[in-house]
Write a protein that holds these residues in place. Structure first.
Motif, short mmCIF file in Angstrom:
data_model
loop_
_atom_site.label_atom_id
_atom_site.label_comp_id
_atom_site.label_asym_id
_atom_site.label_seq_id
_atom_site.Cartn_x
_atom_site.Cartn_y
_atom_site.Cartn_z
N GLY A 124 0.71 -1.14 0.14
CA GLY A 124 0.00 -0.04 0.00
C GLY A 124 0.96 1.34 0.02
O GLY A 124 0.39 2.19 -0.49
N ARG A 125 1.84 1.15 0.79
CA ARG A 125 2.92 2.54 1.15
C ARG A 125 3.56 2.59 -0.59
O ARG A 125 3.79 3.79 -0.87
CB ARG A 125 3.87 2.26 1.94
CG ARG A 125 3.26 2.71 3.59
CD ARG A 125 4.29 2.97 4.43
NE ARG A 125 5.05 1.52 4.48
CZ ARG A 125 4.80 0.77 5.50
NH1 ARG A 125 3.54 0.66 6.04
NH2 ARG A 125 5.39 -0.38 5.54
N TYR A 126 4.02 1.36 -1.15
CA TYR A 126 4.80 1.53 -2.48
C TYR A 126 3.93 2.05 -3.37
O TYR A 126 4.13 2.94 -4.10
CB TYR A 126 5.24 0.09 -2.66
CG TYR A 126 6.31 -0.56 -1.72
CD1 TYR A 126 7.41 0.29 -1.38
CD2 TYR A 126 6.39 -1.73 -1.66
CE1 TYR A 126 8.42 -0.14 -0.54
CE2 TYR A 126 7.35 -2.50 -0.95
CZ TYR A 126 8.16 -1.63 -0.41
OH TYR A 126 9.43 -2.15 0.60
N THR A 127 2.49 1.53 -3.13
CA THR A 127 1.55 1.98 -4.28
C THR A 127 1.41 3.54 -4.30
O THR A 127 1.26 4.16 -5.30
CB THR A 127 0.12 1.26 -4.19
OG1 THR A 127 0.44 -0.22 -4.46
CG2 THR A 127 -0.80 1.62 -5.17
N ALA A 128 1.21 4.12 -2.94
CA ALA A 128 0.82 5.50 -2.75
C ALA A 128 1.83 6.34 -3.29
O ALA A 128 1.80 7.29 -4.04
CB ALA A 128 0.56 5.64 -1.35
N ALA A 129 3.26 5.82 -3.05
CA ALA A 129 4.51 6.37 -3.49
C ALA A 129 4.40 6.44 -5.09
O ALA A 129 5.01 7.54 -5.68
CB ALA A 129 5.70 5.88 -3.03
N MET A 130 4.16 5.32 -5.61
CA MET A 130 3.98 5.30 -6.95
C MET A 130 3.14 6.17 -7.69
O MET A 130 3.42 6.82 -8.65
CB MET A 130 3.69 3.66 -7.65
CG MET A 130 3.99 3.53 -8.98
SD MET A 130 2.31 3.94 -9.61
CE MET A 130 1.37 2.55 -9.15
N LEU A 131 1.92 6.24 -6.89
CA LEU A 131 0.79 7.10 -7.82
C LEU A 131 1.13 8.44 -7.42
O LEU A 131 0.99 9.13 -8.53
CB LEU A 131 -0.84 6.73 -6.81
CG LEU A 131 -1.26 5.39 -7.42
CD1 LEU A 131 -2.42 5.05 -6.55
CD2 LEU A 131 -1.53 5.12 -8.79
#
Lengths: 238, 257
Positions: A124-131
């Motif tokens: 979830g954290r990686y996804t937020a950073a990617m977005l």
């Protein structure tokens, strides 16, 4: 089945307990079988869960030998608390956009339902950073539109993938390796500058009941056999 | 069994039931639980839980009371088969129940195309939370209410009928008041089960703050990041459920005296 029972009762087997992030489910299943082949008197028990759940179990004193984590920060924290030895990287993973339809990152706001990992779990954290990084490229409107498509923040990457496989979501952000196990889902690679590879690390618990076996397990994971099995499940190697 | 013989197993079971809750309460001070309540994410989850369970249990009582009454008045094989249908959701593991709900109302479920044609979609919405809570709560309500109605004497109803009351009036003025303490227990059981519902909600409704993230889902989320906060929210959930049970119990006690 009965033969297995007799075997299990006949020889006293040592139990090596490995705590592993859910993204390792298939790969560590393979490794467990291989390790048990080479150590017939050892029963490897791998418990899969979200990385933070595993860390909690370690802090609560669960008797285990090795922890394999999808988030180096969590593993470093455990080591800093003296609960594990220094963690070592053994594999890398990448985020992908998984979809049952025909979208790419730029057209992500076109999907009806997007599922991501919760902020509390590494994916979830990686996804937020990617977005957020992609928002710099495609604009604030794009970022805001993507946010309105999020219908659920799932507590593990496998939960997110399940919603996609069940047909209830149209896209999900998961690890590349998660897609190896499912049919009918397409993985869209993400640019490395938006989604840098994520590192998986493992460490021996300082309280490991089977320290030598733990070392043997970690040596196999890092060795040629482990590397081959991890690569065959789609992991990149450090 | 003599009183003394019953003491040991009874105490053992009570200890088994109470210890985990006592342990949980011991980890968190009331001040910490209250502090957790003021976190926007917790307040939001609590408010969502209260709204959805009120609706779910209201529906369970509205639809379940007539069913429980019918079941209590009949001992035919048919009504036994119906009881089995009522019990089914209770025996399924909650996560499996969530999958089953998707198989019924999801996009590819039995009613999915029908719902889609009507412009409705249950999964990932607050409606899905209510349905999950209804499906786990209603069986407890119906089973307990059926037992309560069974204790209503048929002669009492006959008297009411001979005095000129229609079946509906006899039911409302005789059967419901006589069974009231049992019905209130039924409400309490179903409500607390609905408040604690986790597995089916996560599977069927997903986890989105303000829309589907109920208190149990918030606890599970906090477990991944901040164990202290998870415990504090859990203590809050225990307090809310206990207040509900004690309140309903008091209501039942008043109606029985």
């Amino acid at each position: 089945m009965i033969a297995w029972w007799l075997l299990a009762c006949g020889a006293p087997r040592e139990e090596l307990v490995v705590l592993a992030a859910s993204s390792l489910t298939e790969a560590f299943g393979d490794l467990e079988a291989r390790f048990e082949e080479e150590h017939p008197d050892v029963d490897v028990v791998v418990a899969f869960a979200g990385t933070q759940t595993l860390a909690t179990q370690v802090r609560q004193g669960l008797a285990a030998d090795v922890i394999a984590s999808a988030d180096p920060a969590h593993a470093e924290a455990l080591a800093a608390e003296g609960l594990t030895d220094a963690p070592r990287p053994f594999a890398a993973n990448a985020l992908v956009l998984a979809t049952t339809g025909d979208v790419d990152l730029a057209r992500l706001p076109e999907v009806e339902r997007l599922v991501v990992g919760a902020d509390e779990v590494p994916v979830g954290r990686y996804t937020a950073a990617m977005l957020d990084a992609a928002g710099e490229r495609y604009g604030a409107d794009w970022r805001a539109a993507v946010e309105t498509r999020v219908v659920s923040r799932e507590p593990s990457v496998r939960h997110a993938l399940a919603k996609l496989v069940l047909g209830e979501a149209d896209a999900a952000v998961v690890y590349a390796t998660d897609l190896a196990a499912v049919d009918g889902v397409r993985g869209v690679a993400l640019p490395a500058e938006l989604a840098p590879p994520t590192t998986l690390v493992h460490a021996r618990l300082t309280s490991a009941p089977h320290a030598e076996l733990a070392d043997a397990w970690m040596a196999m994971v890092e060795g040629p056999e482990g590397r081959a099995l991890l690569a065959s499940r789609g992991f990149a190697l450090p | 069994m003599s009183d003394r013989l019953a003491l040991l197993p009874a105490a053992l079971l009570l200890a088994l039931l109470a210890l985990p809750v006592v342990g949980l309460l011991g980890t968190t001070s009331p001040a910490e639980a209250l502090a957790a309540l003021w976190l926007p994410s917790t307040g939001e989850a609590l408010w969502l839980s209260l709204r959805t369970t009120t609706l779910a249990i209201g529906l369970a009582a509205l639809l379940g009371t007539p069913l429980a009454w019918r079941l209590s008045r009949s001992r035919s094989p048919w009504s036994r088969a119906l009881l089995l249908v009522v019990e089914l959701p209770v025996v399924l593991p909650p996560a499996v129940l969530g999958l089953a709900l998707l198989a019924a109302y999801g996009r590819q479920g039995l009613l999915g195309p029908l719902l889609a044609a009507a412009g409705w979609s249950l999964p990932f919405g607050t409606g899905a939370v209510v349905v999950a809570q209804l499906v786990v709560g209603a069986p407890l309500y119906v089973l307990t209410a059926t037992a309560a109605f069974r204790a209503v004497d048929e002669d009492l109803l006959l008297v009411a009928r001979t005095l000129g009351a229609g079946p509906a009036r006899a039911f409302l003025t005789v059967a419901v008041p006589v069974a009231a303490p049992g019905l209130i227990t039924a409400l309490g059981l179903a409500w607390s089960r609905a408040l604690g519902e986790f597995g089916a909600t996560l599977m069927f409704a997903g986890n989105l703050p303000g829309r589907t993230r109920t208190l149990p889902l918030a606890i599970y989320g906090a477990m991944e990041s901040d164990l202290g906060q998870a415990r504090a929210i859990a203590v809050l959930l225990v307090a809310v459920t206990a207040a509900l049970l004690v309140g309903l119990r008091a209501l039942g006690w008043r109606s029985s005296t």
